[in-house]
Scaffold this active site. Structure first.
Site, PDB file in Angstrom:
ATOM      1  N   ASP A  45     -15.431 -41.317  25.374  1.00  0.00           N
ATOM      2  CA  ASP A  45     -14.350 -40.602  25.117  1.00  0.00           C
ATOM      3  C   ASP A  45     -12.934 -40.606  26.414  1.00  0.00           C
ATOM      4  O   ASP A  45     -11.679 -41.153  26.205  1.00  0.00           O
ATOM      5  CB  ASP A  45     -14.304 -39.054  24.268  1.00  0.00           C
ATOM      6  CG  ASP A  45     -12.888 -39.155  23.601  1.00  0.00           C
ATOM      7  OD1 ASP A  45     -12.483 -40.677  23.451  1.00  0.00           O
ATOM      8  OD2 ASP A  45     -12.298 -38.356  23.183  1.00  0.00           O
TER       9      ASP A  45
ATOM     10  N   ASN B  71      -8.168 -51.187  12.254  1.00  0.00           N
ATOM     11  CA  ASN B  71      -7.565 -49.415  12.400  1.00  0.00           C
ATOM     12  C   ASN B  71      -7.760 -49.342  13.172  1.00  0.00           C
ATOM     13  O   ASN B  71      -7.583 -47.917  13.786  1.00  0.00           O
ATOM     14  CB  ASN B  71      -8.420 -48.938  11.123  1.00  0.00           C
ATOM     15  CG  ASN B  71      -9.921 -48.598  11.339  1.00  0.00           C
ATOM     16  OD1 ASN B  71     -10.192 -49.600  12.332  1.00  0.00           O
ATOM     17  ND2 ASN B  71      -9.998 -48.029  10.240  1.00  0.00           N
TER      18      ASN B  71
ATOM     19  N   LYS C 237       1.160 -29.378  19.877  1.00  0.00           N
ATOM     20  CA  LYS C 237       1.454 -27.778  20.449  1.00  0.00           C
ATOM     21  C   LYS C 237       2.348 -27.459  20.331  1.00  0.00           C
ATOM     22  O   LYS C 237       2.788 -26.127  20.040  1.00  0.00           O
ATOM     23  CB  LYS C 237       0.963 -27.150  21.817  1.00  0.00           C
ATOM     24  CG  LYS C 237      -0.778 -27.795  22.499  1.00  0.00           C
ATOM     25  CD  LYS C 237      -1.065 -26.892  23.454  1.00  0.00           C
ATOM     26  CE  LYS C 237      -2.298 -26.925  23.935  1.00  0.00           C
ATOM     27  NZ  LYS C 237      -2.524 -26.279  24.656  1.00  0.00           N
TER      28      LYS C 237
END
Length: 378
Positions: A133, A154, A221
């Site tokens: 990842d 997707n 954030k």
């Protein structure tokens, strides 16, 4: 020799709990390069990716003289057994399926480390570089080339056996393993994922504007742009919509890895207690999950937006406390938004008091807008 070793590696992968393994050539991903350049030019990148496109598409920049890439996939569960139910006064948030159980980065790295040790025992001169990842290569591009599954509309890899509910990892190596055959794309004319995307982040089949994707937005954030707030629902981390509507995922539920078993109270927690959770408590409770990697601030912000979504009146005292006392402007401003959504005399009073005390411009903007919202309700 290498053909036999490949079969031995396949057999060993099954022994250690790898659900799918595939082999691909280590040639540059030229087609992907064109897509990534276009993606970047359109402003669709999330910013979490490797910045150097050449490293994302050229394995030779990551390992000297690579000969093949080994791709692995581990299936994760899609159903939450004994899921606690939220109700008025006890609203709950939700972590996406990819954050259930132990952080998948750790799980897959352990599996890859075992494959590395296996190869080293067989070939002392073997060289490799593994990643999950956060590495430079595109996990999906490697998995597609290695025949793990097809790259769907997707933007997930769909496997015939497990649907898209799989974690991916890969290992570049100097061993010339024979490549496997890619799986033909089976999405056909289906557009359910595109149609269901809450924020229209799926621009078209296989093209995602990450800047609009809820899975990405839950990890930011800063203040969440207002156009996305009402689409967030009770999501605390990630989004599964484009997976849950996919016909290929119907009936797909695998719970064969103990470390991926979701803990109901952890993945569907009560929202209000999250507003005052300490760093220590957050790490103890959620630190083992992949959804905790950005810290508690995004989760708390999303919890506040979820309470706004439910218009949960019982949470007003907690939200007012955040508005008045939290040192972080993003949380104070988001609390003002939630108070405005809940509305009522108590909300109006709290917002007016905060307006007279607040110094931060962004928070003042949120308070003023929340006051207007309350007035429109009265």
């Amino acid at each position: 020799m290498y053909r036999q070793l490949k079969q031995e590696l396949i057999d060993y992968s099954k022994e250690i709990g790898i659900d799918k393994i595939g082999f691909a050539a280590a040639d540059p991903f030229l087609e992907l390069k064109e897509k990534l350049i276009q993606h970047q030019e359109l402003g669709y990148a999330s910013g979490f990716e490797e910045k150097d496109i050449e490293k994302r598409v050229n394995p030779a920049l990551l390992l000297d003289q690579p000969r093949s890439i080994i791709a692995i996939a581990l299936a994760y569960p899609s159903k939450l057994e004994k899921a606690p139910k939220g109700k008025k006064g006890e609203r709950r948030g939700l972590f996406c399926r990819a954050s259930w159980g132990e952080d998948y980065h750790s799980v897959l790295r352990r599996k890859l480390a075992m494959l590395e040790a296996f190869l080293q025992e067989k070939l002392p001169d073997v060289r490799f570089k593994s990643m999950v990842d956060t590495g430079e290569l595109s996990d999906r591009a490697v998995a597609e080339r290695a025949g793990i599954g097809w790259s769907a509309k997707n933007c997930a890899i769909i496997t015939p056996e497990f649907g898209s509910y799989v974690y991916l990892g890969e290992m570049i190596t100097n061993v010339p393993f024979e490549p496997d055959t890619p799986i033909e794309n089976q999405c056909g004319s289906c557009t359910k994922c595109i149609d269901a995307c809450p924020t229209s982040a799926l621009v078209q089949g296989g093209q995602l504007n990450a800047q609009r994707c809820i899975a990405y937005l839950t990890q930011t954030k800063d203040f969440l742009p207002e156009e996305f707030r009402k689409h967030l629902g009770n999501r605390l981390y990630g989004c599964d919509t484009c997976q849950t509507v996919c016909p290929e995922n119907k009936g797909k539920h695998v719970l064969k890895h103990a470390e991926m078993t979701p803990e109901p109270e952890q993945v569907k927690p009560l929202l209000e207690p999250l507003l005052s959770i300490s760093n220590k408590e957050f790490k103890q409770r959620f630190g083992s999950m992949s959804g905790s990697w950005r810290g508690k601030k995004p989760i708390q912000r999303n919890a506040i937006i979820a309470l706004a979504h439910f218009k949960e009146e019982s949470s007003l005292p907690s939200l007012v406390q955040v508005l008045n006392d939290d040192p972080r402007p993003v949380l104070r401003g988001t609390a003002a938004y939630a108070i405005g959504q809940i509305g009522g005399a108590e909300a109006k009073q709290a917002l007016n008091l905060a307006l007279s005390q607040e110094k931060e411009e962004d928070v003042l903007f949120e308070i003023e807008r929340a006051i207007q919202t309350v007035h429109s309700m009265l």
